[in-house]
Design a protein around this motif. Structure first.
Motif, PDB file in Angstrom:
ATOM      1  N   ASP A  34       7.538 -10.509   1.652  1.00 57.51           N
ATOM      2  CA  ASP A  34       7.005  -9.357   0.898  1.00 57.51           C
ATOM      3  C   ASP A  34       6.032  -8.545   1.730  1.00 57.51           C
ATOM      4  N   ILE A  35       6.600  -7.773   2.623  1.00 62.25           N
ATOM      5  CA  ILE A  35       5.758  -6.978   3.518  1.00 62.25           C
ATOM      6  C   ILE A  35       6.169  -5.520   3.392  1.00 62.25           C
ATOM      7  N   LEU A  36       5.172  -4.661   3.267  1.00 61.39           N
ATOM      8  CA  LEU A  36       5.438  -3.220   3.235  1.00 61.39           C
ATOM      9  C   LEU A  36       4.660  -2.570   4.372  1.00 61.39           C
ATOM     10  N   ILE A  37       5.367  -1.853   5.225  1.00 63.80           N
ATOM     11  CA  ILE A  37       4.695  -1.091   6.287  1.00 63.80           C
ATOM     12  C   ILE A  37       4.700   0.371   5.876  1.00 63.80           C
ATOM     13  N   LEU A  38       3.530   0.968   5.835  1.00 64.83           N
ATOM     14  CA  LEU A  38       3.424   2.384   5.472  1.00 64.83           C
ATOM     15  C   LEU A  38       3.039   3.186   6.706  1.00 64.83           C
ATOM     16  N   GLU A  39       3.829   4.191   7.013  1.00 61.57           N
ATOM     17  CA  GLU A  39       3.594   5.028   8.197  1.00 61.57           C
ATOM     18  C   GLU A  39       3.548   6.478   7.762  1.00 61.57           C
ATOM     19  N   LYS A  40       2.489   7.165   8.159  1.00 67.09           N
ATOM     20  CA  LYS A  40       2.339   8.545   7.683  1.00 67.09           C
ATOM     21  C   LYS A  40       3.302   9.523   8.358  1.00 67.09           C
ATOM     22  N   GLU A  41       3.713   9.221   9.586  1.00 64.09           N
ATOM     23  CA  GLU A  41       4.643  10.123  10.281  1.00 64.09           C
ATOM     24  C   GLU A  41       6.085   9.824   9.828  1.00 64.09           C
ATOM     25  N   CYS A 174       8.366   5.436   5.964  1.00 68.17           N
ATOM     26  CA  CYS A 174       7.761   6.473   6.802  1.00 68.17           C
ATOM     27  C   CYS A 174       7.442   7.695   5.947  1.00 68.17           C
ATOM     28  N   GLY A 175       6.609   8.564   6.471  1.00 67.29           N
ATOM     29  CA  GLY A 175       6.239   9.773   5.753  1.00 67.29           C
ATOM     30  C   GLY A 175       5.370   9.486   4.537  1.00 67.29           C
ATOM     31  N   GLU A 176       4.696   8.353   4.523  1.00 68.08           N
ATOM     32  CA  GLU A 176       3.815   8.026   3.392  1.00 68.08           C
ATOM     33  C   GLU A 176       2.441   7.608   3.925  1.00 68.08           C
ATOM     34  N   GLU A 177       1.461   8.443   3.653  1.00 69.87           N
ATOM     35  CA  GLU A 177       0.128   8.237   4.211  1.00 69.87           C
ATOM     36  C   GLU A 177      -0.769   7.475   3.230  1.00 69.87           C
ATOM     37  N   VAL A 178      -1.466   6.490   3.726  1.00 72.03           N
ATOM     38  CA  VAL A 178      -2.441   5.777   2.896  1.00 72.03           C
ATOM     39  C   VAL A 178      -3.690   6.648   2.778  1.00 72.03           C
TER      40      VAL A 178
END
Ligand SMILES: Cc1cc2nc3c(=O)[nH]c(=O)nc-3n(C[C@H](O)[C@H](O)[C@H](O)COP(=O)(O)OP(=O)(O)OC[C@H]3O[C@@H](n4cnc5c(N)ncnc54)[C@H](O)[C@@H]3O)c2cc1C
Length: 380
Positions: A34-41, A174-178
């Motif tokens: 259960d891992i989510l990586i959030l990348e703003k680019e 991707c495309g999701e900024e914290v």
């Protein structure tokens, strides 16, 4: 707490550079799903990871960073079967020239390096020139050659980590900024992004140049754990005619602050610039580009290009002691630092990703004394 219906995760990783990707790889390798990586680019590796000089250099004046590079080197030379389609490391060699007292100091380090398993050759001035004939001899007394080190295929490494992590269940968005880190009763419990909120047991700060800001968002005590991004510039240019540069090693001259290296269509060079700046999409500065050419003129006039093919810049982010920051926050439980990779984040990623996964899963690691990297070292 006003959480929406989105699923909860064990670990949310903020940032998909080499740091976040390597952590996801080692966590999933040990069975965490259960891992989510959030990348703003829109794509992984857009910032520092995609802009590096891509070198493995098993030399460092800081013993803990050297240790991480040695561990990293083992993985890069012999990745697990099926990790990537192509070799990760090209053993093209690293040659560093030295002069005066620094040359004496480096020669003194050689027995220690050899005991650690680093292949290292000391070259006289003549031997150095026989490998790279264009160097101005007066600039150095001798050189150190690391024949088993060289060029890392960063794209292959990044996607090797990500392919495996995703196959084993990690999610990459991707495309999701914290935008903020959620806390509850002194514990971190998730993040808020532009589109909603996610719950998690751990939030990992792998935000590269933005890691200082993310840390301050999570736990706003000014100056608690300071991370400073420093810009570094690279130019590429054609090799002079009738000069076969393809077999040259990566060449560094620390006294003249310059390195250069063969690359697909010619050479690249960096003036090893370190301008502190706010986190951003770093762009090369004209003055620094001009300075690179000036340094080339001093180190190797034959290489001075008539025209520059490409130029780019990226941010290398350091803690004040220039040692990486890896471990759970001393105040905010569940908030994990994976930051301050400075100029060694690619080559050390196989070690640092493993260490971070050990610390998250076991609270300890057998690869290093975790106190050396811990963010707790900045408290009092
Ligand atoms: C010119 C240059 C030369 C270098 N040479 C070498 C070398 O030879 N060898 C070596 O090992 N290293 C080298 N480095 C250093 C190496 O590139 C870095 O140490 C490494 O890439 C850092 O990786 P990272 O994952 O921490 O950061 P990054 O690759 O910058 O990744 C961080 C990610 O976090 C994302 N992010 C930030 N904030 C948020 C948010 N709020 N929400 C979602 N996502 C967010 C960013 O978009 C970014 O993609 C060099 C660096 C530069 C610039």
């Amino acid at each position: 707490m006003g959480m929406d219906k989105r699923p909860g995760f064990e670990v949310i990783v903020i940032g998909c550079g080499i740091a976040g990707a390597s952590l996801a790889y080692f966590l999933t390798a040990r069975g965490m799903r259960d891992i989510l990586i959030l990348e703003k680019e829109d794509q992984p590796g857009f910032h520092a990871t995609g802009r590096s000089a891509a070198a493995l250099v098993e030399l460092d004046f800081d013993p803990s960073t050297l240790h991480l590079k040695l561990l990293g080197g083992r993985f890069l030379r012999n990745p697990p079967q099926g990790f990537s389609d192509n070799p990760i490391l090209e053993k093209s060699g690293i040659l560093i020239t030295f002069k005066g007292p620094l040359w004496d100091q480096v020669r003194g380090m050689v027995p220690g390096l050899e005991r650690s398993g680093v292949a290292v050759n000391l070259l006289s001035r003549e031997e150095t020139l026989s490998r790279v004939p264009v160097l101005v001899p007066d600039n150095f007394d001798g050189a150190l050659l690391l024949p088993e080190d060289g060029h890392i295929d960063v794209n292959e490494l990044l996607w090797g980590y990500l392919r495996q992590a995703r196959r084993l269940g990690a999610r990459l968005q991707c495309g999701e900024e914290v935008l903020s880190v959620r806390t509850h009763e002194g514990r971190c419990c998730g993040v808020k992004t532009g589109t909603g909120q996610y719950r998690s047991r751990w939030v990992v700060n792998a935000a590269g140049a933005w890691a200082g800001r993310i840390g301050a968002l999570a736990c706003p005590v000014p100056g608690r754990i300071e991370l400073t991004p420093f810009r570094r510039t690279i130019i590429t240019f054609p090799a002079p005619e009738r000069l076969n540069v393809g077999k040259w090693p990566h060449v560094g001259d620390l006294s003249n602050h310059l390195y250069f290296s063969p690359e697909s269509s010619g050479l690249f060079a960096s003036p090893m610039d370190e301008d502190p700046m706010e986190p951003c999409d770093a762009r090369p500065d004209q003055m620094v580009v001009a300075q690179t050419v000036e340094r080339l003129r001093r180190v190797s006039p034959r290489l001075v290009p008539r025209a520059i093919s490409h130029r780019w810049a990226g941010l290398r982010t350091f803690a004040p002691d220039r040692i990486m920051v890896v471990g759970e926050d001393p105040v905010l439980k569940g908030f994990f630092w994976l930051a301050g990779q400075g100029g060694a984040g690619i080559e050390t990623s196989p070690a640092v990703g493993r260490i971070a996964s050990d610390l998250i899963l076991d609270g300890t690691t057998d690869l290093i004394d975790p106190r050396v990297l811990s963010p707790a070292r900045f408290m009092d």
